[in-house]
Design a protein around this motif. Structure first.
Motif, mmCIF file in Angstrom:
data_model
loop_
_atom_site.group_PDB
_atom_site.id
_atom_site.type_symbol
_atom_site.label_atom_id
_atom_site.label_comp_id
_atom_site.label_asym_id
_atom_site.label_seq_id
_atom_site.Cartn_x
_atom_site.Cartn_y
_atom_site.Cartn_z
ATOM 1 N N UNK A 9 68.966 9.092 -10.375
ATOM 2 C CA UNK A 9 70.227 8.484 -10.751
ATOM 3 C C UNK A 9 71.321 9.223 -10.011
ATOM 4 N N UNK A 10 72.436 8.567 -9.806
ATOM 5 C CA UNK A 10 73.495 9.149 -8.987
ATOM 6 C C UNK A 10 74.293 10.155 -9.810
ATOM 7 N N UNK A 11 73.884 11.402 -9.751
ATOM 8 C CA UNK A 11 74.583 12.482 -10.418
ATOM 9 C C UNK A 11 75.080 13.451 -9.368
ATOM 10 N N UNK A 12 75.870 14.458 -9.810
ATOM 11 C CA UNK A 12 76.449 15.390 -8.873
ATOM 12 C C UNK A 12 75.848 16.768 -9.075
ATOM 13 N N UNK A 13 76.195 17.681 -8.173
ATOM 14 C CA UNK A 13 75.779 19.056 -8.329
ATOM 15 C C UNK A 13 74.452 19.341 -7.673
ATOM 16 N N UNK A 14 73.908 20.539 -7.998
ATOM 17 C CA UNK A 14 72.697 21.019 -7.342
ATOM 18 C C UNK A 14 71.505 20.126 -7.628
ATOM 19 N N UNK A 15 71.450 19.555 -8.843
ATOM 20 C CA UNK A 15 70.305 18.737 -9.199
ATOM 21 C C UNK A 15 70.147 17.547 -8.254
ATOM 22 N N UNK A 16 71.257 16.986 -7.775
ATOM 23 C CA UNK A 16 71.176 15.818 -6.914
ATOM 24 C C UNK A 16 70.595 16.165 -5.549
ATOM 25 N N UNK A 17 70.539 17.452 -5.202
ATOM 26 C CA UNK A 17 69.989 17.881 -3.923
ATOM 27 C C UNK A 17 68.512 18.251 -4.024
ATOM 28 N N UNK A 18 67.946 18.175 -5.208
ATOM 29 C CA UNK A 18 66.549 18.545 -5.405
ATOM 30 C C UNK A 18 65.657 17.422 -4.892
ATOM 31 N N UNK A 19 64.809 17.739 -3.915
ATOM 32 C CA UNK A 19 63.889 16.741 -3.388
ATOM 33 C C UNK A 19 62.666 17.428 -2.814
ATOM 34 N N UNK A 20 61.619 16.649 -2.576
ATOM 35 C CA UNK A 20 60.369 17.175 -2.045
ATOM 36 C C UNK A 20 60.481 17.336 -0.530
ATOM 37 N N UNK A 21 59.510 17.984 0.086
ATOM 38 C CA UNK A 21 59.548 18.142 1.548
ATOM 39 C C UNK A 21 59.589 16.830 2.329
ATOM 40 N N UNK A 22 59.117 15.716 1.741
ATOM 41 C CA UNK A 22 59.162 14.439 2.461
ATOM 42 C C UNK A 22 60.351 13.582 2.022
ATOM 43 N N UNK A 23 61.246 14.162 1.218
ATOM 44 C CA UNK A 23 62.476 13.478 0.872
ATOM 45 C C UNK A 23 62.458 12.646 -0.382
ATOM 46 N N UNK A 24 61.464 12.827 -1.251
ATOM 47 C CA UNK A 24 61.434 12.130 -2.534
ATOM 48 C C UNK A 24 62.269 12.926 -3.531
#
Length: 242
Positions: A12-27
């Protein structure tokens, strides 16, 4: 009964550090809750109802977990089956786990089939999920927009207008994950023989709750009951290509 397995990842479109959390392939790191209901009446009095609620989660190292509570009821036969099972992929060890909570068993195996590991559902920049829908078929057509669990979706449909109809709602901002699926199939009398409804009830961005990746230490270790069938399926696919 024909069981429909739909696994997906979302944000979901949130802000902050959590929104940058993703896997090595971009999920994106995320947690999605789903509900599903399927009625099947191919012949009377053989009527069955399959229902399920499950949660899928993906964390930054590329691991995923999906825990589902399913129930099958056969009307007139009064037969009922229930199960609480967790499927899991651990990226650090490249292992697939299956945890049967009812029978208190756990299995470990190496990945066998392509979707054991996380995968991208759509190409970068796919704003209408034209590549994302290809996982479900090549004959779908785009019919509009919608909102599911607070997320914008693109609606794709196919069918003959008489005997069958199928819909998928895909979220472009969620790597085109499936947030809703509906399907109905009818017989020659135009009576429904299969009705399937699946929909995401919540989508949360960020690092999943660690409890979703809990591995019991006191469960009996067994062989994955699906391993031999998976290996046979992959072997048949390999032979058919050569």
């Amino acid at each position: 009964m024909r069981l429909l397995i739909l696994l997906g990842f979302g944000i979901v479109a949130l802000h902050g550090a959590e929104s940058n959390c993703q896997t090595p392939i971009g999920i994106p790191c995320s947690t999605i809750q789903y509900q599903m209901s399927q009625w099947e009446a191919r012949s009377l009095p053989r009527i069955s109802h399959f229902s399920s609620e499950w949660t899928t989660a993906v964390r930054s190292d590329g691991s995923w977990a999906s825990t589902g509570n399913t129930a099958i009821a056969r009307l007139f036969g009064i037969a009922r089956e229930q199960a609480l099972v967790t499927g899991m992929y651990l990226a650090p060890t490249d292992e697939v786990l299956r945890i049967d909570h009812d029978h208190r068993t756990i299995s470990y195996r190496r990945p066998i089939i392509w979707h054991d590991r996380p995968y991208r559902r759509a190409k970068d920049g796919d704003a209408i999920c034209a590549t994302g829908i290809l996982h479900s078929g090549t004959d779908f057509h785009l019919t509009g927009d919608g909102m599911i669990a607070g997320m914008p979706v693109k609606k794709w449909e196919r069918g003959d207008g008489i005997f069958w109809h199928e819909e998928y709602d895909l979220a472009p901002n969620l790597d085109c994950t499936v947030l809703r699926h509906f399907e109905v199939r009818r017989n020659r009398l135009l009576l429904p023989t299969v009705i399937t409804r699946m929909e995401a009830t919540s989508v949360r961005l960020g690092t999943p709750d660690a409890k979703l990746f809990t591995i019991p230490t006191d469960f009996q270790k067994v062989k994955d009951p699906r391993e031999d069938a998976l290996r046979a399926f992959v072997a048949r696919k390999h032979r058919s290509r050569h």
